[in-house]
Design an enzyme around this catalytic site. Structure first.
Site, PDB file in Angstrom:
ATOM      1  N   TYR A 153       0.840  -1.196   0.000  1.00  0.00           N
ATOM      2  CA  TYR A 153       0.000   0.000   0.000  1.00  0.00           C
ATOM      3  C   TYR A 153       0.872   1.241   0.000  1.00  0.00           C
ATOM      4  CZ  TYR A 153      -4.259  -2.577   1.167  1.00  0.00           C
ATOM      5  OH  TYR A 153      -5.342  -3.415   1.149  1.00  0.00           O
ATOM      6  N   HIS A 177     -10.529  -3.113  -1.487  1.00  0.00           N
ATOM      7  CA  HIS A 177     -11.473  -2.562  -0.520  1.00  0.00           C
ATOM      8  C   HIS A 177     -12.499  -1.706  -1.263  1.00  0.00           C
ATOM      9  CE1 HIS A 177      -9.048  -3.638   3.078  1.00  0.00           C
ATOM     10  NE2 HIS A 177      -8.044  -3.501   2.229  1.00  0.00           N
ATOM     11  N   ARG A 237      -2.715 -12.036   3.324  1.00  0.00           N
ATOM     12  CA  ARG A 237      -4.057 -11.745   2.843  1.00  0.00           C
ATOM     13  C   ARG A 237      -4.218 -12.210   1.410  1.00  0.00           C
ATOM     14  NH1 ARG A 237      -7.596  -8.366   4.158  1.00  0.00           N
ATOM     15  NH2 ARG A 237      -8.802 -10.197   3.581  1.00  0.00           N
ATOM     16  N   TYR A 271      -0.365  -9.784   0.460  1.00  0.00           N
ATOM     17  CA  TYR A 271       0.632  -9.182   1.345  1.00  0.00           C
ATOM     18  C   TYR A 271       0.579  -9.840   2.722  1.00  0.00           C
ATOM     19  CZ  TYR A 271      -3.372  -6.256   2.844  1.00  0.00           C
ATOM     20  OH  TYR A 271      -4.585  -5.801   3.286  1.00  0.00           O
ATOM     21  N   HIS A 308      -7.111  -8.631  -2.729  1.00  0.00           N
ATOM     22  CA  HIS A 308      -8.440  -8.051  -2.513  1.00  0.00           C
ATOM     23  C   HIS A 308      -8.436  -6.567  -2.840  1.00  0.00           C
ATOM     24  CE1 HIS A 308      -6.223  -7.405   1.230  1.00  0.00           C
ATOM     25  NE2 HIS A 308      -6.915  -6.275   1.317  1.00  0.00           N
TER      26      HIS A 308
HETATM   27 FE   FE2 Z   1      -6.206  -4.593   2.382  1.00  0.00          FE
END
Ligand code: FE2
Length: 243
Positions: A109, A163, A158, A148, A161
């Site tokens: 991110y 959000h 995870r 990640y 995905h």
């Molecule tokens: Fe996330």
């Protein structure tokens, strides 16, 4: 603007059911984040149906395309993600603001908190938004996010995905969830995915690869509908607050 007859279900609606376990033991930080007291009903004036109203002018025409807002193109697998925002009766919800945020192709991110040792991409910020059209349809062009690691438990990763946030007619009417990609090998290990306890409801969080949505020699296409109405047939599961 969303039509008056559209059904928007608030997070504090009495129909809020147990399908999402907000204090899910496997998802460690929910111990501190999940509400442990009865929900408080906000005063009526906090439910002002007049705002926010998102006119076309508030959205830049490039806001839905996360691949064109920088000097160069982002690295990764270009994808189109599209679908419809519907109520449980299948009626389209028009003019609703849909926002997305996601990791880049390397699973990083663009955020100070994310210090995962994967590269940032100077041509990708991971955020986009659009309004649903008269058919309730949204469309984003982006890069398939990478998986990640996170600190929830030993060797926790995870599934890929995106959000999603959906706004209704007032700031109190915001719902947040995550969209996944089909066939991800990390599904069975992910406590966030499994905090949605009904297997059928979990399936509804997984997008569908669609060849018809795929642009030849340019981008793979995924379809994912969002259905508002907790407990209703085929409705999408949402989180309690942001994630
Ligand atoms: Fe996330």
């Amino acid at each position: 603007m969303i039509s008056e007859d559209s059904q928007i279900v608030l997070p504090d609606d009495p129909s809020f059911g147990p399908e999402v376990q907000v204090d899910y033991p496997g998802y460690r930080s929910t111990r501190w984040r999940a509400p442990d007291r009865p929900l408080v009903t906000l005063p009526e004036d906090q439910h002002d149906p007049r705002g926010p109203v998102f006119g076309e002018s508030a959205i830049d025409e490039r806001d839905h395309d996360l691949t064109v807002r920088h000097d160069g193109e982002p690295l990764g697998e270009r994808i189109t993600v599209t679908g419809r925002l519907l109520d449980v009766d299948g009626r389209p919800l028009r003019g609703a603001l849909i926002e997305i945020w996601q990791a880049n192709a390397a699973g990083r991110y663009k955020h100070d908190v994310d210090q995962h040792p994967a590269p940032l991409d100077p041509n990708f910020d991971g955020a986009g938004r659009c309004l649903t059209d008269d058919d309730g349809r949204y469309r984003f062009v982006t890069i398939k996010p990478g998986s990640y690691p996170w600190g929830n438990h030993e060797n926790a990763w995870r599934p890929a995905h995106i959000h999603f946030s959906v706004f209704g007619r007032a700031f109190t009417q915001r719902l947040v969830t995550q969209m996944y990609f089909p066939g991800d090998p990390l599904f069975e290990f992910d406590p966030i995915f499994h905090s949605v306890r009904d297997p059928k409801a979990r399936e509804l969080l997984v997008s569908r690869f669609d060849l018809a949505t795929t642009s030849p020699a340019w981008a793979l296409g995924y379809q994912w509908d969002i259905v508002l109405g907790r407990g209703g047939p085929g409705s999408t599961s949402f989180e309690e607050g942001d994630a």
